[in-house]
Design an enzyme around this catalytic site. Structure first.
Site, mmCIF file in Angstrom:
data_model
loop_
_atom_site.group_PDB
_atom_site.id
_atom_site.type_symbol
_atom_site.label_atom_id
_atom_site.label_comp_id
_atom_site.label_asym_id
_atom_site.label_seq_id
_atom_site.Cartn_x
_atom_site.Cartn_y
_atom_site.Cartn_z
ATOM 1 N N ASP A 185 113.887 142.586 42.318
ATOM 2 C CA ASP A 185 112.908 142.888 41.303
ATOM 3 C C ASP A 185 112.116 144.074 41.870
ATOM 4 O O ASP A 185 112.324 144.474 43.021
ATOM 5 C CB ASP A 185 112.019 141.648 41.082
ATOM 6 C CG ASP A 185 110.798 141.951 40.239
ATOM 7 O OD1 ASP A 185 110.958 142.558 39.172
ATOM 8 O OD2 ASP A 185 109.682 141.604 40.667
ATOM 9 N N ASP A 198 108.249 145.274 40.717
ATOM 10 C CA ASP A 198 106.800 145.067 40.809
ATOM 11 C C ASP A 198 106.470 143.792 41.582
ATOM 12 O O ASP A 198 107.058 142.738 41.341
ATOM 13 C CB ASP A 198 106.187 144.991 39.412
ATOM 14 C CG ASP A 198 106.282 146.324 38.680
ATOM 15 O OD1 ASP A 198 106.197 147.367 39.350
ATOM 16 O OD2 ASP A 198 106.439 146.312 37.447
#
Length: 243
Positions: free
Chosen positions: A8, A10
């Site tokens: 991922d 953020d």
């Protein structure tokens, strides 16, 4: 056989939310209530399109946005981890699956000299139009009722693995590294010898713990290894590579 690391972005690769960080490019560093209040649950990308239109309306040019995005901090140990991956591409493939956008991710990784670590970025498509405004398009459409309308990370990962398998690439082990609620869905397609690595204290870790209590280890077959620093991920990765 190679290892695959799936990130991922953020609060995983970077230590903040890039979609929130971009507000720092505004002179006031804040959004008006008319924009802030327009968000509808599950429609974040649509909302970010309005944010970027507002930023453009304030006369903020893309170069200014880029320079601000390049100041976002990386999560602890992440630059060392990505540097190691970039130096070991013969053994490690690496992709990013993110609900941010392609332009922010490219700007941030290139600004840090780390873009070479990542083979592919799967995110919402961003481009600069003739007026100098950033425009966003959702990554894809899907029929998963557990995920935001613009992206099901499980569908993205399954399509990537299928395409690689068609090309004769099978991964010895997959590491999925994330933090948020939308990182849960892709963990269901991992195998028993794979690893899901939730960031300690964040939503994904809590959701995995809740599943474990509710259903035993039946739902997520992969080994769960929580992390607080990229150094811990790097140790796991090194241990999986041939010595």
């Amino acid at each position: 056989m190679k290892i695959l690391v799936v990130f991922d972005f953020d609060h995983t690769v970077v230590d903040d939310n890039s979609d929130i960080w971009v507000i720092k490019c505004l002179p006031s560093q804040t959004l008006p209530n008319s924009v802030r209040g327009s968000y509808r649950k599950g429609h974040w990308t649509e909302y970010m399109g309005r944010v970027m239109t507002y930023i453009g309306d304030q006369g903020v040019i893309p170069d200014r946005v880029r320079s601000v995005m390049e100041t976002i901090p990386f999560a602890p140990g992440m630059t060392d981890l990505l540097t190691f991956i970039s130096e070991n591409k013969s053994s490690v493939d690496c992709i990013v699956i993110s609900d941010s956008n392609t332009m922010f991710i490219d700007w941030i990784l290139k600004g840090a000299g780390l873009r070479a670590a990542v083979d592919q970025v799967f995110s919402n498509t961003a481009s600069i139009n003739e007026s100098g405004y950033m425009e966003l398009q959702q990554h894809h459409s899907h029929d998963c009722d557990k995920c935001p309308v613009n992206m099901c990370k499980r569908k993205v990962l399954e399509a990537y693995l299928s395409e690689k398998a068609d090309g004769g690439v099978e991964y010895e082990r997959i590491f999925y590294v994330g933090d948020g609620g939308n990182d849960l869905c892709p963990t269901f397609c991992l195998r028993g010898h794979d690893a899901v690595m939730p960031r300690k204290g964040f939503t994904l870790e809590k959701l995995l713990a809740r599943l474990n209590v509710q259903e035993g280890n039946g739902s997520v077959g992969a080994k769960v290894i929580a992390w607080s620093s990229g150094t811990e991920i790097l140790q796991e990765l090194k241990a999986s590579l041939p010595s």
